[in-house]
Design an enzyme around this catalytic site. Sequence first.
Site, PDB file in Angstrom:
ATOM      1  N   CYS A  74       0.864  -1.185   0.000  1.00 25.79           N
ATOM      2  CA  CYS A  74       0.000   0.000   0.000  1.00 25.79           C
ATOM      3  C   CYS A  74       0.895   1.229   0.000  1.00 25.79           C
ATOM      4  CB  CYS A  74      -0.913  -0.012   1.222  1.00 25.79           C
ATOM      5  SG  CYS A  74      -1.936   1.466   1.385  1.00 25.79           S
ATOM      6  N   CYS A 199      -5.306   6.071  -3.614  1.00 24.39           N
ATOM      7  CA  CYS A 199      -4.595   4.793  -3.615  1.00 24.39           C
ATOM      8  C   CYS A 199      -3.204   5.067  -4.177  1.00 24.39           C
ATOM      9  CB  CYS A 199      -5.336   3.767  -4.457  1.00 24.39           C
ATOM     10  SG  CYS A 199      -4.443   2.195  -4.600  1.00 24.39           S
TER      11      CYS A 199
END
Length: 262
Positions: A74, A199
Amino acid sequence: MQIEFYKYQGTGNDFVMIDNRSDTFPKEDIELIAQLCDRRFGIGGDGLILLEEDPEAHFKMVYYNSDGNQSTMCGNGGRCLVAFAKQLHVIENEATFNAIDGLHHATVGEDGLVSLQMIDVVDIKQTPDYSFLNTGSPHHVEIVEDLAHYNVKENGAAIRYGELYGKAGSNINFVSKIDDTTFSLRTYERGVEDETLACGTGATAVAIAMHATAVTAATAINLNVEGGKLTVTFDKVKGGYTNVFLKGPATFVFKGSITVSN
């Protein structure tokens, strides 16, 4: 059990941060992690991140999606973890940490922005309708019309659960071009199973995909995400992309403790 936590967000991508250098957090408890990430019955977050000891780096990153399952890299979470490590005095302004996709280097600027080196990208699948690449997590990248009114959740889920990516699925990014160095994107994230405000690996994937498909010749790309702005830079080399950096804010929100049943 009482758990001390910190909350961070990077362009609206928010995370529950836990200092697990003592290795006491029950990291195999999927239901507990999902509960902590629950926005109504827990702390709330797109994911949960553990900061742990690592023998070859300043620290280790262990990342879980909000469904409680450990997941792939991530980018925004990694940037927030660097800021968290700085708050804990584990680092000053530079870090090397281990994640599921290997070692990452990062710096914290005087402006507070965190620049995180992402993995090199070699394989990019290109079709007339979309691109697919892995920037630490798998990403589908597709240009669409009228992004502001696009149904990201419905269309993203249809692709994520469709035949294209099988049981594992993929994160889905919808993109529009603003100019040669600026793109807007919205992302449907697997594991969250909804649109998120940002994101990091998705922004990285979009920047590289736009260059690989000759939509832009720029190697420094500005990304407008729902929660703010990110920048991705890279070098194009024979066989792929290297020196890939994701840069943006990583903000401490609050600290607290929560009592959960064992």
